[in-house]
Structures are given as structure tokens and as C-alpha cells.
Design a protein around this motif. Sequence first.
Motif, PDB file in Angstrom:
ATOM      1  N   GLN A  92      -2.685 -15.044 114.312  1.00 23.75           N
ATOM      2  CA  GLN A  92      -1.344 -14.916 114.855  1.00 23.75           C
ATOM      3  C   GLN A  92      -0.959 -16.096 115.743  1.00 23.75           C
ATOM      4  OE1 GLN A  92      -3.849 -12.801 115.457  1.00 23.75           O
ATOM      5  NE2 GLN A  92      -3.869 -12.085 117.533  1.00 23.75           N
ATOM      6  N   ALA A  97       5.930 -23.414 115.789  1.00 18.51           N
ATOM      7  CA  ALA A  97       6.580 -23.468 117.096  1.00 18.51           C
ATOM      8  C   ALA A  97       8.077 -23.681 116.935  1.00 18.51           C
ATOM      9  CB  ALA A  97       5.978 -24.579 117.933  1.00 18.51           C
ATOM     10  N   ARG A 101      10.849 -21.690 122.770  1.00 16.56           N
ATOM     11  CA  ARG A 101      10.245 -20.371 122.576  1.00 16.56           C
ATOM     12  C   ARG A 101       8.870 -20.356 123.238  1.00 16.56           C
ATOM     13  NH1 ARG A 101      10.918 -17.580 116.965  1.00 16.56           N
ATOM     14  NH2 ARG A 101      12.962 -17.343 117.878  1.00 16.56           N
ATOM     15  N   GLU A 103       5.268 -18.068 123.705  1.00 13.92           N
ATOM     16  CA  GLU A 103       4.425 -16.960 123.245  1.00 13.92           C
ATOM     17  C   GLU A 103       3.460 -16.614 124.368  1.00 13.92           C
ATOM     18  OE1 GLU A 103       1.155 -15.778 119.843  1.00 13.92           O
ATOM     19  OE2 GLU A 103       2.168 -17.690 119.728  1.00 13.92           O
ATOM     20  N   ARG A 111       1.091  -9.448 122.157  1.00 11.11           N
ATOM     21  CA  ARG A 111       1.795 -10.724 122.124  1.00 11.11           C
ATOM     22  C   ARG A 111       3.274 -10.484 122.405  1.00 11.11           C
ATOM     23  NH1 ARG A 111       1.647 -12.509 116.663  1.00 11.11           N
ATOM     24  NH2 ARG A 111       2.798 -14.289 117.391  1.00 11.11           N
ATOM     25  N   ILE A 113       6.817 -12.777 122.413  1.00 11.94           N
ATOM     26  CA  ILE A 113       7.436 -14.061 122.108  1.00 11.94           C
ATOM     27  C   ILE A 113       8.876 -14.006 122.590  1.00 11.94           C
ATOM     28  CG2 ILE A 113       8.073 -15.697 120.298  1.00 11.94           C
ATOM     29  CD1 ILE A 113       5.773 -14.486 118.621  1.00 11.94           C
ATOM     30  N   ASP A 115      12.530 -16.319 123.955  1.00  7.10           N
ATOM     31  CA  ASP A 115      13.277 -17.570 123.967  1.00  7.10           C
ATOM     32  C   ASP A 115      13.489 -18.000 125.404  1.00  7.10           C
ATOM     33  OD1 ASP A 115      13.561 -17.899 121.200  1.00  7.10           O
ATOM     34  OD2 ASP A 115      15.208 -16.455 121.155  1.00  7.10           O
TER      35      ASP A 115
END
Length: 133
Positions: A92, A97, A101, A103, A111, A113, A115
Motif C-alpha cells: 500500500q 504520489a 497529498r 499519507e 492509513r 490520505i 489533501d
Amino acid sequence: MLKVARLDVISSGARRRWTLDEKQRIVAESYAEPRQVSATARRNGLSASQLFTWRRLARAGRLAEADGGTTFAPIVISPEQPEAADRSLPPQACVPAVPGRIEIVLMRGHRVIVDNGVDAAVLARVVAVLERR
């Protein structure tokens, strides 16, 4: 007219911060003899339900985790894309990329993620919920 001879003030609200050593000592004390949880809780000024929670966390090996604050891991900022054939990274982590953003991989494998325009308060609530799971 009645006179008050004695007046007891009961404090009902100040939260207390217990150190990890105090929690471990109180939990160990509650295991000293059978049926000592309520008495131990009263003696130490906390509720029996709080002590039961600490005991459950201790049995699961998570009492130390519950006491720790948020910690940060080092990050690496790199314009290079991770190679899909790189076996050192989990699958994962090999997602492409996107500029702006982020992660976030939490200790238990969750996880997130986001912006660059994410609301920090909302992100903090989401992370806090995921850390408890």
C-alpha cells in the motif's frame, strides 16, 4: 430553626492525570486480594469503573500505550516515486504520489490520505478515533 453542625464538601469534577507508575501500582494493589477492586479504587480516589478499565488494559498489555502521548515518526520527503518492485515497502506504500497529498500510516496499520486543504481539527478527530481501534 435548624443549625448545621457539619458541612461536607464533595469535589466532583477535577480530572486527575495519573502517571503510568501510579496506574501500575494501583492495578497491582487491586490484584493483591480477591474482591479488592472497589476498596482499592476508593482508597486511591478513583471510580471502580476506571480501575476496571486499567486492569483490562494491563491484561491486554496496553496500559503503557494508553498512557503515552502522541509521538511522531521521522519522515522522508522525496520527489522520487517508490519502485513497485521494492520489497522493503508494504504494497500500500507504493501508490503514486499526488502533489499536496499526505499519507499518514498509524501504528496499528490504519492509513489516512489527505489533501493539503484538510481541516486540522477534523483530521485530529479522525486520527484519535483510529488510534483507539
